[in-house]
Design an enzyme around this catalytic site. Structure first.
Site, PDB file in Angstrom:
ATOM      1  CB  THR A 117      43.604  28.480  47.081  1.00 52.99           C
ATOM      2  OG1 THR A 117      44.183  28.436  46.214  1.00 52.99           O
ATOM      3  CG2 THR A 117      42.335  26.952  47.460  1.00 52.99           C
ATOM      4  CE1 TYR A 141      46.755  26.046  50.009  1.00 47.26           C
ATOM      5  CE2 TYR A 141      46.060  26.020  48.219  1.00 47.26           C
ATOM      6  CZ  TYR A 141      46.564  26.874  49.373  1.00 47.26           C
ATOM      7  OH  TYR A 141      46.327  27.741  48.838  1.00 47.26           O
TER       8      TYR A 141
END
Length: 330
Positions: A117, A141
């Site tokens: 990501t 995250y």
């Protein structure tokens, strides 16, 4: 040879399964169906319901199906939720990925493609981020994904496992053939939310932050169509199989659109009003996050086909309408 797709009943994973099948690959899916859907898995793929951290299960699948590559999508993806529940994200994204990588090594898998990501980067700005930008995740995250990238680097030195870590920017849209799309209830992806509000499935769209240093004050993101994204994964698979070596690469288009521009696109494409409500900024959100995807274009010979905001929104709306009719018929 077969490809094992983890999280293949989810949004991006289900598109990956179709991409592989369209290219005559044998596909096995492992998914615990905690957020995915059995019906989303293409019927030609073999679905095994289970945990990616179940080493015995993974090793059996590799042996029975002759798996030579794993494409790993399974994980938790909601950035604000990771701030509230960090231990859950480190368990699901980092610990389970470590166990899966261990199973890959022990069963002799040679190629591993990881769903990473852009949240690994320190921050965003008007300039596109390349892979040499500072990595200092602002949320659990992002950190949970960066830790897996490091595990893969270390493992690839000690074992004959090559990897590609593809850092996604904002994935959106749906399969142009209407076979799958973003189906998760309560999903937080902006274009999914806007699509639901456009079709009356939500009362409004929340605009989180209107005072960012951007042209219209709302956050700017690099939206990449999911079909282009899974196409990049297939090219990474080919590269690894050919002995191309490890790769970390961004997946985005190199330009962004604001929240207000996405809403305007939905109004234009649908001809409907989209109710909005302004709200405070959320923890972990950045003003602008845009990719420099030059490495993917060069190393993978990646040439995106769906780089058009209205087109992305149109496929998302078409899938949302199809999903509504599917649920009504159930």
């Amino acid at each position: 040879m077969a490809v094992l797709v983890t999280g293949g009943a989810g949004y991006i994973g289900s598109h990956m399964v179709w991409e592989l099948l369209d290219r005559d690959e044998e596909v096995v899916v492992v998914d615990n169906l905690s957020s995915g859907f059995e019906w989303a898995v293409a019927p030609e793929a073999r679905l095994c319901r289970g945990d990616v951290a179940d080493k015995g299960l993974i090793c059996r699948i590799v042996e029975e199906h002759g798996v030579d590559a794993i494409i790993h999508f399974a994980g938790s993806v909601v950035v604000p939720e990771s701030v509230a529940r960090p231990l859950s994200y480190y368990e699901n994204n980092t610990c389970r990925s470590r166990a899966l990588i261990e199973a890959a090594v022990e069963s002799g898998v040679k190629s591993f493609i990881f769903s990473s990501t852009a949240a690994v980067y320190a921050g965003g700005g008007a300039a596109p981020l390349d892979e040499e930008a500072v990595v200092a995740p602002q949320t659990p995250y992002g950190m949970s994904k960066l830790m897996v990238e490091q595990i893969l680097r270390d493992v690839s030195v000690a074992h004959p496992l090559s990897f590609a870590a593809l850092r996604y920017f904002n994935v959106a849209g749906a399969d142009p053939k209407g076979r799958t799309g973003q189906s998760t209830a309560g999903a937080t992806h902006l274009i999914k939310v806007v699509s639901e509000a456009t079709l009356g499935k939500r009362s409004h769209v929340d605009i989180y932050g209107t005072d960012y240093d951007t042209p219209d004050g709302t956050g700017v993101r690099d939206f990449i169509h999911v079909s282009d994204l899974v196409g990049a994964h297939y090219l990474a698979l080919q590269r690894l199989r050919a002995g191309g070596g490890n790769l970390v690469a961004n997946c985005g288009y190199g330009h962004g659109y604001s929240v207000r521009e996405v809403i305007a696109s939905a109004r234009k494409v649908s001809g409907r009003e989209v109710p909005v409500r302004e709200a405070p900024r959320r923890p972990g959100d950045l003003a602008s996050v845009i990719a420099d995807a030059g490495r993917a274009r060069k190393e993978l010979k990646w040439a995106p086909s769906f780089d058009d905001l209205d087109g992305i929104v149109e496929t998302s709306l078409a899938w949302e309408d199809r999903l509504t009719r599917k649920n009504s018929a159930a």
